[in-house]
Design a protein around this motif. Structure first.
Motif, mmCIF file in Angstrom:
data_model
loop_
_atom_site.group_PDB
_atom_site.id
_atom_site.type_symbol
_atom_site.label_atom_id
_atom_site.label_comp_id
_atom_site.label_asym_id
_atom_site.label_seq_id
_atom_site.Cartn_x
_atom_site.Cartn_y
_atom_site.Cartn_z
ATOM 1 N N LEU A 1 23.078 37.702 48.518
ATOM 2 C CA LEU A 1 23.531 36.314 48.492
ATOM 3 C C LEU A 1 23.785 35.833 49.921
ATOM 4 N N SER A 2 23.399 34.618 50.206
ATOM 5 C CA SER A 2 23.596 34.079 51.544
ATOM 6 C C SER A 2 25.057 33.714 51.754
ATOM 7 N N ARG A 3 25.449 33.643 53.006
ATOM 8 C CA ARG A 3 26.806 33.207 53.317
ATOM 9 C C ARG A 3 26.919 31.723 52.990
ATOM 10 N N GLY A 4 28.135 31.266 52.831
ATOM 11 C CA GLY A 4 28.340 29.861 52.496
ATOM 12 C C GLY A 4 29.165 29.762 51.239
ATOM 13 N N LEU A 5 28.979 28.704 50.467
ATOM 14 C CA LEU A 5 29.791 28.522 49.263
ATOM 15 C C LEU A 5 29.660 29.728 48.351
ATOM 16 N N GLY A 6 28.445 30.285 48.254
ATOM 17 C CA GLY A 6 28.240 31.445 47.397
ATOM 18 C C GLY A 6 28.961 32.670 47.903
ATOM 19 N N ASP A 7 29.231 32.742 49.213
ATOM 20 C CA ASP A 7 29.888 33.904 49.780
ATOM 21 C C ASP A 7 31.376 33.654 49.943
ATOM 22 N N VAL A 8 31.715 32.587 50.679
ATOM 23 C CA VAL A 8 33.115 32.339 50.994
ATOM 24 C C VAL A 8 33.939 32.113 49.737
ATOM 25 N N TYR A 9 33.450 31.268 48.826
ATOM 26 C CA TYR A 9 34.245 30.950 47.645
ATOM 27 C C TYR A 9 33.873 31.765 46.434
ATOM 28 N N LYS A 10 32.746 32.444 46.485
ATOM 29 C CA LYS A 10 32.430 33.329 45.375
ATOM 30 C C LYS A 10 32.485 34.789 45.810
ATOM 31 N N ARG A 11 32.905 35.055 47.023
ATOM 32 C CA ARG A 11 33.064 36.430 47.447
ATOM 33 C C ARG A 11 34.264 36.632 48.355
ATOM 34 N N GLN A 12 34.379 35.905 49.466
ATOM 35 C CA GLN A 12 35.473 36.174 50.394
ATOM 36 C C GLN A 12 36.831 35.815 49.797
ATOM 37 N N LEU A 13 36.932 34.662 49.141
ATOM 38 C CA LEU A 13 38.193 34.344 48.473
ATOM 39 C C LEU A 13 38.396 35.241 47.259
ATOM 40 N N LEU A 14 37.313 35.558 46.585
ATOM 41 C CA LEU A 14 37.384 36.460 45.449
ATOM 42 C C LEU A 14 37.962 37.809 45.859
ATOM 43 N N ASP A 15 37.556 38.300 47.028
ATOM 44 C CA ASP A 15 38.037 39.600 47.490
ATOM 45 C C ASP A 15 39.528 39.601 47.796
ATOM 46 N N ILE A 16 40.094 38.434 48.109
ATOM 47 C CA ILE A 16 41.541 38.357 48.305
ATOM 48 C C ILE A 16 42.246 38.761 47.017
ATOM 49 N N ILE A 17 41.723 38.314 45.893
ATOM 50 C CA ILE A 17 42.318 38.636 44.600
ATOM 51 C C ILE A 17 42.042 40.085 44.218
ATOM 52 N N LEU A 18 40.790 40.509 44.364
ATOM 53 C CA LEU A 18 40.403 41.841 43.909
ATOM 54 C C LEU A 18 41.010 42.954 44.756
ATOM 55 N N SER A 19 41.380 42.643 46.001
ATOM 56 C CA SER A 19 41.936 43.672 46.888
ATOM 57 C C SER A 19 43.435 43.849 46.715
ATOM 58 N N ASN A 20 44.053 43.015 45.888
ATOM 59 C CA ASN A 20 45.495 43.113 45.676
ATOM 60 C C ASN A 20 45.808 43.821 44.359
ATOM 61 N N LYS A 21 47.086 44.022 44.106
ATOM 62 C CA LYS A 21 47.501 44.827 42.961
ATOM 63 C C LYS A 21 47.073 44.199 41.642
ATOM 64 N N ILE A 22 46.879 45.052 40.650
ATOM 65 C CA ILE A 22 46.486 44.603 39.321
ATOM 66 C C ILE A 22 47.708 44.054 38.596
ATOM 67 N N ILE A 23 47.548 42.869 38.016
ATOM 68 C CA ILE A 23 48.645 42.204 37.312
ATOM 69 C C ILE A 23 48.510 42.442 35.822
#
Length: 294
Positions: A1-23
């Motif tokens: 996937l290319s960088r941009g909306l597909g990366d930043v908002y579908k991956r980089q922000l996503l990783d903020i959630i996935l890298s933290n504790k399980i709720i």
């Protein structure tokens, strides 16, 4: 996937959630609350933000039929286009959570529009309102108010897993030009705790809608990250409520990039909507700050 909306908002922000504790899912609400009380709580809270918004909320609920407010038992709560005007369906359960749902949908109703920014930013506004209402309920010593925050984290965490699965599915397809048993078995047999008990739901959702829903999921990923930033700033300085009001009032005038920049975030590539590393770091810290209060 290319960088941009597909990366930043579908991956980089996503990783903020996935890298933290399980709720974990919070316990069910024990106390009942009549719908009229939940409506009144919502109106009073909204009025505490802005008298103008409070008047809007009172008008809407004083004439629900005129404003297309329908109480349902067969669909989830939502606001949608009905003959060129917003219509609100409310599915309520007679607990304090109803007031959060009413507030959430009211802001969708108030800022309703047809722009691309509305689609991306309206969930941020509604989720911010819910989280501000928790602070309001805390001051009033309303019982069980705190369960909503855990519900928010848990619910969006589930959507994050669904989005993560769809992005990996797309990436696999782009490489191998097919989706086969090998790909699916990785998740079915995964020891990753994030996918235990949810992989079947993810596949059922794709089959049920006969399409991928990553554009739908991304709204909530954006919402929980940006609303964490906004609520923390308001808690640090109540005058920052202006951020929330301006974002809501200009929901259909601002572009998505203008909304991000209004929040003080640096967009280093406007064509692909890429945030600077510093902005991503700030968003990650603000998310963790909210998460630490559970």
């Amino acid at each position: 996937l290319s960088r941009g909306l597909g990366d930043v908002y579908k991956r980089q922000l996503l990783d903020i959630i996935l890298s933290n504790k399980i709720i974990t899912r919070p316990a069910n609400y024990k106390l009942t609350m009549p719908t009229k009380n939940s409506i009144e709580y919502s109106i009073n809270f909204i009025n505490s933000i802005s008298n103008r918004y409070g008047d809007m909320a009172r008008n809407i609920f004083s004439s629900p039929e005129y404003y297309n407010i329908i109480y349902r038992t067969d669909v989830e709560s939502c606001v949608y286009n009905y003959k060129g005007h917003p219509k609100m369906d409310l599915f309520l359960g007679n607990t304090i959570e109803d007031s959060y749902i009413i507030t959430h949908e009211l802001f969708h109703y108030i800022n309703f529009g047809f722009t691309s920014n509305w689609t991306l930013i309206t969930e941020t506004i509604s989720l911010t309102a819910e989280r501000l209402q928790q602070e309001y309920f805390k001051k009033l010593d309303i019982k069980e108010f705190q369960k909503r925050e855990q519900n928010i984290f848990f619910g969006i965490q589930q959507l994050a897993y669904m989005l993560d699965f769809e992005l990996k599915l797309i990436k696999y397809y782009l490489i191998y030009k097919t989706i086969d048993g090998d790909f699916l078995s990785r998740f079915v047999n995964s020891k990753d705790k994030r996918y235990v008990g949810i992989i079947g739901e993810i596949i059922d959702e794709i089959l049920g809608y006969k399409s991928l829903r990553y554009n739908y999921y991304q709204r909530y990923i954006i919402a929980i990250i940006l609303s964490s930033l906004i609520v923390n700033r308001i808690n640090d300085n109540p005058d920052n409520i202006k951020l929330f009001i301006d974002l809501n009032d200009n929901c259909n005038q601002f572009s998505f990039i203008e909304s991000l920049e209004y929040l003080g975030l640096e967009v280093i590539d406007k064509d692909n909507i890429i945030l600077s590393d510093n902005s991503l770091e700030i968003l990650g810290k603000e998310y963790q700050k909210r998460l630490s209060k559970l």
